[in-house]
Design a protein around this motif. Structure first.
Motif, PDB file in Angstrom:
ATOM      1  N   THR A  38       0.699  -1.163   0.178  1.00  0.00           N
ATOM      2  CA  THR A  38       0.332   0.143  -0.025  1.00  0.00           C
ATOM      3  C   THR A  38       0.611   1.496   0.350  1.00  0.00           C
ATOM      4  O   THR A  38       0.688   2.327  -0.606  1.00  0.00           O
TER       5      THR A  38
ATOM      6  N   GLU B 269       0.541   4.205  -2.663  1.00  0.00           N
ATOM      7  CA  GLU B 269       1.033   6.098  -2.483  1.00  0.00           C
ATOM      8  C   GLU B 269       2.010   6.810  -2.793  1.00  0.00           C
ATOM      9  O   GLU B 269       1.242   7.953  -3.083  1.00  0.00           O
TER      10      GLU B 269
ATOM     11  N   ALA C 149      -9.955  -0.089  -4.368  1.00  0.00           N
ATOM     12  CA  ALA C 149      -9.830   1.357  -4.222  1.00  0.00           C
ATOM     13  C   ALA C 149     -10.370   2.946  -4.654  1.00  0.00           C
ATOM     14  O   ALA C 149     -10.368   4.217  -4.640  1.00  0.00           O
TER      15      ALA C 149
ATOM     16  N   ASP D 104     -14.943   1.849  -2.392  1.00  0.00           N
ATOM     17  CA  ASP D 104     -14.864   1.616  -0.888  1.00  0.00           C
ATOM     18  C   ASP D 104     -14.643   2.782  -0.910  1.00  0.00           C
ATOM     19  O   ASP D 104     -14.348   2.871  -0.346  1.00  0.00           O
TER      20      ASP D 104
ATOM     21  N   TRP E 167     -11.377   3.153   1.159  1.00  0.00           N
ATOM     22  CA  TRP E 167     -10.155   2.550   0.773  1.00  0.00           C
ATOM     23  C   TRP E 167      -9.818   3.748  -0.352  1.00  0.00           C
ATOM     24  O   TRP E 167      -9.190   3.854  -0.331  1.00  0.00           O
ATOM     25  N   ARG E 168     -11.147   4.385  -0.677  1.00  0.00           N
ATOM     26  CA  ARG E 168     -11.170   5.811  -1.439  1.00  0.00           C
ATOM     27  C   ARG E 168      -9.669   7.139  -1.714  1.00  0.00           C
ATOM     28  O   ARG E 168      -9.151   7.293  -2.323  1.00  0.00           O
TER      29      ARG E 168
ATOM     30  N   ARG F 162      -7.505   6.553   0.126  1.00  0.00           N
ATOM     31  CA  ARG F 162      -6.025   6.587  -0.333  1.00  0.00           C
ATOM     32  C   ARG F 162      -5.842   5.888  -1.400  1.00  0.00           C
ATOM     33  O   ARG F 162      -5.282   5.902  -1.920  1.00  0.00           O
TER      34      ARG F 162
ATOM     35  N   PHE G 259      -5.772   0.134  -3.040  1.00  0.00           N
ATOM     36  CA  PHE G 259      -6.076  -1.326  -2.398  1.00  0.00           C
ATOM     37  C   PHE G 259      -5.215  -2.781  -2.398  1.00  0.00           C
ATOM     38  O   PHE G 259      -4.829  -2.717  -3.520  1.00  0.00           O
TER      39      PHE G 259
END
Length: 428
Positions: A120, A124, A156, A159, A162-163, A165, A168
């Motif tokens: 992850t 990012e 990703a 949701d 997690w949206r 960030r 996923f």
């Protein structure tokens, strides 16, 4: 050390490209229209939140768009293609192998730092780098297979947990079953409308149920393609990464006319325009065509008898020289024209493509090697000028000057990355 697959997908790509070059639209609802300003093909997140549907004709939503102050843009294909190339060039530094899947998404191969290691943070960092370099938001889905990476990318993006960030990593989850169960079977990559209906009728409503259903039953319905999809859902990699795109077998250029074409001269201008674009594609693909097809059709909705027709010609020798292809295509356009038919669409298909190297030193070439080199150099100069200064900077006279049938784009934005005249100027 195990490997993982990653799918990197630009969010609302066309709308995001518009925001890169126009800060005034950032944070505001924006939609991008299809050819001839017909239907909505891309929406910003703000436009989606207003409930503006994708694919709807814009004339049906005119009042809703005006009521909410939605910004409307015509499709700026030159801008989108250039931003796509920049995006893919940026991604190449982040993965071991890269497969460009479409204009706004690509698969890549990663190595996990350890068994079950979470990637992850890597995703990012990639998102931040792309944002700094290009101003494009991307979503990153990581998983053991392509189908699962598609599913992870969807999580990703959509949701709520997690949206923000935008990353996923399904492969790092101790139990992926809840995520598969929460994905409707229609949302599994490779499941079309007919297959999803077949699954629903058998009680297969989500990705987990599809993964666990009897393989023999799925094979009877879908053959080996269905089995591969199921095994991908089970974490077994069956769809390899295509780092090198396969050679194209055909190249097609076609458009709907903004106004009906009812003269042979206008039709020949359109065919010449589309063929010049197709010849540029052939040269970029390092290919030549041994045959070409010209097709035309009228509108099936204008109350007159529908007309559609096509004609094909084979070339003595494969070519990507615009002059050679024009000489073969324009007589076909004249043959297809009917004075009493108003045409709404036409196109050119370049066929029987061969690699460009196969014609070197061909004994049947009508030109000497020196003449051939000069023609190739001329085509390269024309392509280079059009790429540097904008499409149409240098064009063939057969294409006409500002014809009325040209694609309607009333809301076209600047193309500052591909046209010098569109570069913003800061004044003191």
């Amino acid at each position: 050390m195990s490997t993982a697959l990653v799918l990197i997908d630009a969010n609302n790509f066309y709308a995001s490209c518009e925001a890169v070059l126009d800060p005034a639209v950032v944070g505001r609802p924006l939609v991008v229209l299809s050819n001839n300003d017909g239907c909505i093909v891309s929406r910003s997140a703000e436009a989606r939140a207003l409930g503006i549907p994708m694919g709807s004709p814009v004339f049906k939503l005119r009042r809703q768009l005006e009521r909410h102050g939605v910004i409307v843009r015509s499709s700026n294909y030159g801008l989108y293609a250039d931003m796509s190339q920049r995006l893919m060039a940026s991604l190449e530094a982040w993965v071991e192998e890269l497969e460009i899947y479409s204009i706004d998404e690509a698969f890549g191969v990663l190595h996990r730092p350890a068994a079950g290691g979470d990637l992850t943070a890597w995703g990012e960092a990639l998102r931040q780098r792309v944002w700094r370099q290009l101003g494009l938001p991307v979503a990153v889905g990581i998983a053991p297979t392509k189908v699962l990476a598609k599913l992870a990318n969807r999580i990703a993006k959509r949701d709520p947990a997690w949206r923000d960030r935008g990353v996923f990593d399904l492969g790092s989850m101790a139990d992926p079953d809840p995520w598969l169960a929460a994905t409707a079977v229609e949302d599994v990559w490779g499941i079309g409308r007919q297959l999803s209906r077949w699954c629903r009728l058998r009680g297969i409503a989500d990705a987990r149920a599809l993964r666990d259903m009897p393989a023999a039953e799925l094979r009877r319905r879908c053959g080996v393609v269905g089995l591969r999809l199921q095994q991908e859902l089970q974490g077994r990699r069956c769809l390899p990464l295509a780092a090198v795109a396969p050679a194209k077998r055909e190249t097609c250029v076609s458009r709907s006319f903004s106004t009906p074409v009812s003269s042979a001269a206008a039709l020949k201008e359109a065919i010449a325009t589309y063929l010049c674009r197709g010849a540029e594609k052939l040269r970029r693909q390092q290919q030549r065509a041994a045959a070409l097809t010209v097709f035309v059709r009228s509108s099936p909705f204008d109350g007159t008898a529908f007309y559609a027709n096509a004609a094909t010609v084979s070339l003595p020798l494969p070519s990507n020289d615009t002059a050679v292809l024009l000489a073969a295509a324009l007589p076909l356009a004249e043959r297809l024209f009917r004075p009493h038919k108003s045409l709404r669409k036409a196109g050119v298909i370049l066929q029987e493509l061969t690699p460009i190297t196969l014609l070197q030193h061909h004994l049947l070439l009508p030109q000497t090697p020196e003449q051939q080199r000069r023609r190739e150099a001329l085509m390269a100069v024309v392509d280079g000028l059009n790429q540097r200064y904008g499409s149409g900077t240098v064009q063939w006279a057969a294409c006409g000057l500002d014809p009325s049938w040209r694609m309607r784009r009333r809301y076209l934005s600047r193309a500052a990355t591909t046209r010098l005249a569109d570069i913003p100027v800061a004044r003191a």
